[in-house]
Design an enzyme around this catalytic site. Structure first.
Site, PDB file in Angstrom:
ATOM      1  N   GLU A  19     -34.961 -42.565  11.401  1.00  0.00           N
ATOM      2  CA  GLU A  19     -35.258 -41.767  10.215  1.00  0.00           C
ATOM      3  C   GLU A  19     -35.856 -42.615   9.110  1.00  0.00           C
ATOM      4  O   GLU A  19     -35.466 -43.771   8.919  1.00  0.00           O
ATOM      5  CB  GLU A  19     -34.002 -41.083   9.653  1.00  0.00           C
ATOM      6  N   THR A  20     -36.795 -41.990   8.399  1.00  0.00           N
ATOM      7  CA  THR A  20     -37.229 -42.470   7.092  1.00  0.00           C
ATOM      8  C   THR A  20     -36.799 -41.435   6.067  1.00  0.00           C
ATOM      9  O   THR A  20     -37.064 -40.237   6.242  1.00  0.00           O
ATOM     10  CB  THR A  20     -38.750 -42.664   7.037  1.00  0.00           C
TER      11      THR A  20
END
Length: 280
Positions: A55-56
């Site tokens: 995830e970002t």
């Protein structure tokens, strides 16, 4: 929180954090990108693909200035809930951006809170109880072993007899991604290393995450399940990925509190190409 120019590219800060980790190279890495205002979705997705982490997290001030809006992207898609990247974001706000906890984030899953208790950041997420379910065709073959029971909350929950069985799984990610009606799978068992109550692993190859190292969203499903089975609401949970991570969890009615520590791995600067200005 950043100085990207509206039309001519610019720069953004990025922080790389290992969440649910006591030291670097443990837990689940996330990129955290503060924004002065929102970029186009296609740009956010391209940045998340470039980072190539599970995830970002992108955050910007809420319109009323009272909190933050938070969004999460895997390399392949935006997701509606993410635990470790929320913990990483709160950690960055508190330790890098001068905004001490508690924090409130407006998200696709409603308002999510994070408090700080000593070195731990504690997430307050909605619980997702599971129901007994018939496994989808091919589940056991994709996992490489047949679970004792299969349940369904948001994801498939596959219950095994021991933590050793869970740790020893060698799934076929292509088969997992092709499962009908549910490409995200949790494998779990009671027990684990000394001092731990629950062991799990998490697989989500269809959204670009073959095995997630440590998964907060898995535990909003696992904690109510195991709290009922084990007869207690406070649980220490171990995610048995290669990196591994520990979550201190508690079921409080319809909410799950998940505590963990985090460490900063790197600070950096994103160079936006010309034309990738901010939206709105």
């Amino acid at each position: 929180m950043g100085d990207a120019a509206a039309q001519g590219g610019g720069t953004l800060r990025v922080f790389f954090v290992d969440a649910f980790a006591a030291r670097p190279f443990e837990g689940n890495p996330a990129a955290v990108v503060p924004l002065p205002r929102w970029l186009p979705d296609a740009t956010l997705q391209a940045m998340a693909a470039e980072h190539n982490l599970s995830e970002t997290a992108f955050l910007a001030r809420a319109e009323d200035g009272a909190g933050w809006r938070l969004r999460w992207f895997t390399p392949a898609a935006e997701v509606e809930l993410c635990g470790h990247a929320t913990l990483a974001t709160s950690f960055v706000l508190a330790t890098e951006l001068g905004a001490p906890a508690p924090h409130a984030f407006a998200t696709r899953s409603g308002t999510l809170g994070v408090e700080r208790e000593g070195e731990r950041f504690v997430l307050d997420f909605p619980a997702r109880p599971a129901e007994r379910a018939e496994p989808p065709p091919g589940l056991a073959a994709a996992l490489g072993a047949a679970p004792r029971e299969v349940w369904r909350a948001r994801d498939w929950i596959c219950v095994f007899d021991s933590a050793e069985q869970v740790a020893g799984l060698r799934p076929d990610f292509r088969q997992l991604a092709a499962l009908p009606g549910g490409e995200r799978v949790i494998a779990t068992a009671a027990g684990g290393p000394p001092g731990h109550d629950v062991t799990s692993r998490y697989f989500a190859p269809k959204v670009g995450v073959p095995e997630d190292p440590v998964t907060g969203t898995a535990h909003v499903q696992l904690v109510p399940f195991w709290a009922a089975r084990l007869g207690r609401t406070a649980l220490v949970c171990r995610q048995a990925s290669r990196r591994g991570g520990t979550l201190w969890c508690e079921l409080r009615g319809a909410r799950v509190r998940m505590g963990g520590t985090a460490v900063l791995y790197a600070r950096g600067e994103i160079l936006l190409p010309p034309g990738e200005g901010t939206a709105g």
